[in-house]
Design a protein around this motif. Structure first.
Motif, PDB file in Angstrom:
ATOM      1  N   TYR A   1      23.343  25.351   0.443  1.00 30.10           N
ATOM      2  CA  TYR A   1      23.589  24.154   1.260  1.00 30.10           C
ATOM      3  C   TYR A   1      25.042  23.708   1.103  1.00 30.10           C
ATOM      4  O   TYR A   1      25.703  23.336   2.064  1.00 30.10           O
TER       5      TYR A   1
ATOM      6  N   ARG B   1      31.462  25.265   4.657  1.00 35.07           N
ATOM      7  CA  ARG B   1      30.917  26.621   4.526  1.00 35.07           C
ATOM      8  C   ARG B   1      31.850  27.652   5.153  1.00 35.07           C
ATOM      9  O   ARG B   1      32.099  28.710   4.572  1.00 35.07           O
TER      10      ARG B   1
ATOM     11  N   ASN C   1      29.007  19.650   7.056  1.00 42.41           N
ATOM     12  CA  ASN C   1      28.931  20.650   5.995  1.00 42.41           C
ATOM     13  C   ASN C   1      29.457  21.998   6.456  1.00 42.41           C
ATOM     14  O   ASN C   1      29.951  22.789   5.653  1.00 42.41           O
TER      15      ASN C   1
ATOM     16  N   SER D   1      20.728  26.203   9.464  1.00 38.35           N
ATOM     17  CA  SER D   1      22.142  26.314   9.857  1.00 38.35           C
ATOM     18  C   SER D   1      22.976  26.879   8.711  1.00 38.35           C
ATOM     19  O   SER D   1      23.806  27.770   8.906  1.00 38.35           O
TER      20      SER D   1
ATOM     21  N   SER E   1      18.722  22.706  14.688  1.00 41.98           N
ATOM     22  CA  SER E   1      19.183  21.450  14.093  1.00 41.98           C
ATOM     23  C   SER E   1      19.704  20.553  15.201  1.00 41.98           C
ATOM     24  O   SER E   1      20.497  21.000  16.030  1.00 41.98           O
ATOM     25  N   VAL E   2      19.292  19.311  15.178  1.00 46.04           N
ATOM     26  CA  VAL E   2      19.720  18.370  16.219  1.00 46.04           C
ATOM     27  C   VAL E   2      20.209  17.096  15.561  1.00 46.04           C
ATOM     28  O   VAL E   2      19.495  16.500  14.745  1.00 46.04           O
TER      29      VAL E   2
ATOM     30  N   GLU F   1      19.619  13.401   5.012  1.00 52.32           N
ATOM     31  CA  GLU F   1      20.021  14.303   3.932  1.00 52.32           C
ATOM     32  C   GLU F   1      21.385  13.964   3.359  1.00 52.32           C
ATOM     33  O   GLU F   1      22.228  13.382   4.027  1.00 52.32           O
TER      34      GLU F   1
ATOM     35  N   ARG G   1      25.933  30.603   8.317  1.00 50.28           N
ATOM     36  CA  ARG G   1      27.399  30.480   8.222  1.00 50.28           C
ATOM     37  C   ARG G   1      28.087  31.632   7.502  1.00 50.28           C
ATOM     38  O   ARG G   1      29.066  32.189   8.013  1.00 50.28           O
TER      39      ARG G   1
END
Ligand code: ARG
Length: 378
Positions: free
Chosen positions: A293, A109, A105, A73, A165-166, A241, A77
């Motif tokens: 990230y 971004r 996040n 992901s 991503s879930v 994370e 961005r």
């Protein structure tokens, strides 16, 4: 939803979708946007650019945030922001908007990169203003006849070529295992074929260029590998994370191609690069990964690190054989045009063999600092 909200408030909205391989249906998106009140919809196919400019540098950098997350992901961005800024300037907009919440996040971004590329544009984030729960969002959509796909009712999902991503729903409890419904790109490893699949990935300058001997366009290679590895249950990642916004979150990812390519790439690097290069490169890789990230794609350090990493990876060309089997991917062979490995030197059977005297000479020079420090010599 945001389109509806803006247009109900009398704001003219131009919508943009950037195809980064999320499986977007252009006609359907256009229809949805116009139905919600957009005066114009722009669709950009950026799949090639996404892989070449964002995914490939991540491969060279062995990018796995906190050892696990391939940044899927996060990588999309800055590209989305670039396109957004281009379109905004073209139509003379005075603001851009995104649909992120105040907890993730991605808002960092988007906002940060937009301000770096186009300080003249305001960045609006309607979902941050509403601060609705997922249920409230779904209700708002339903009341206005905006269809919400089934999986999106339960989870927050983001997809592109590099992964899916879930998060949300039962996944918020780190102790609870993901429901089978969370997965779409990978089969349950238990139900994967009993026969392993062997594949060969060819690399040039640290990035894959061929699959099973066939040269492929970057986006096709990644797409094909997502299918192959996904069918063998490869690429499921269950990860708690550390977010840039200060708290931890649990997310489940499906990244079949990413997991396979990263495994192969690091293995090939170990064959080609020297011990010193590998050691130093891992520091640069880690910093590059962290910057991306944390939303700092636009930072000059990311660019410099990327150039440095690419220069180290220039000789990383060759082939890697991998075996995909019931959720696992294992390297079973590798070869390279220029490699640091020498069969002649390494072999126990024949070739170079140091004498006892040479071995003793090496060990006494190597051990001397330690012996001196312990008072064992001197
Ligand atoms: N946690 C990941 C990141 O920060 C993914 C974010 C998007 N995930 C989502 N389910 N909407 O890069």
């Amino acid at each position: 939803m945001a389109v509806k909200w803006f247009s109900e408030a009398g704001v003219e909205v131009v919508t943009l979708t950037v195809d980064v391989g999320q499986g977007a249906d252009e006609a359907e998106l256009r229809e949805r946007a116009v139905a919600a009140g957009a005066s114009r919809h722009v669709h950009v196919d950026a799949r090639r650019e996404f892989v070449e400019r964002f995914v490939w540098p991540a491969v060279r950098a062995n990018a796995l945030y906190e050892g696990k997350y391939p940044l899927s992901s996060a990588l999309s961005r800055p590209l989305i922001v670039e396109k957004l800024v281009e379109v905004a300037r073209e139509v003379g907009a005075d603001a851009v908007a995104h649909g992120c919440t105040a907890k993730g996040n991605d808002q960092v971004r988007f906002d940060l990169t937009a301000a770096a590329l186009a300080p003249e544009l305001k960045v609006l984030a309607p979902v941050r203003v509403w601060s609705w729960t997922r249920e409230e969002e779904v209700r708002y959509a339903e009341e206005r006849g905006i269809p919400v796909p089934r999986a999106h009712r339960r989870y927050s999902i983001d997809q592109n070529l590099w992964g899916r991503s879930v998060e949300g729903s039962e996944l918020e409890d780190p102790w609870t295992g993901p429901s089978p419904e969370a997965f779409e790109w990978t089969v349950d490893p238990e139900r994967a074929p009993d026969e392993p699949l062997e594949i060969t990935l060819g690399f040039e300058g640290g990035v894959p260029t061929s699959l099973n001997g066939e040269e492929m366009a970057p986006e096709d290679l990644v797409t094909r590998l997502n299918e192959l590895a996904g069918a063998h249950g490869v690429g499921r990642i269950d990860h708690v994370e550390s977010r840039v916004v200060g708290f931890k979150s649990r997310e489940v990812y499906e990244c079949p191609a990413a997991v396979t390519i990263l495994e192969a790439h690091l293995d090939l690097e170990k064959l080609v690069l020297t011990k010193e290069e590998l050691r130093f490169k891992s520091l640069a890789d880690g910093e590059w990964t962290r910057l991306v990230y944390e939303g700092l794609w636009a930072s000059p350090l990311r660019e410099s690190l990327e150039e440095f990493i690419a220069s180290l990876d220039r000789p990383v060309s060759g082939e890697v054989r991998l075996r995909l089997y019931k959720g696992s991917v294992a390297v079973v062979g590798r070869r390279a045009e220029r490699q640091s490995y020498s069969l002649e030197v390494a072999s126990y059977d024949e070739g170079w063999y140091p004498t006892d005297e040479q071995a003793r000479g090496f060990i006494s020079a190597w051990g001397l600092p330690t012996w001196l420090a312990r008072g064992a010599r001197g």
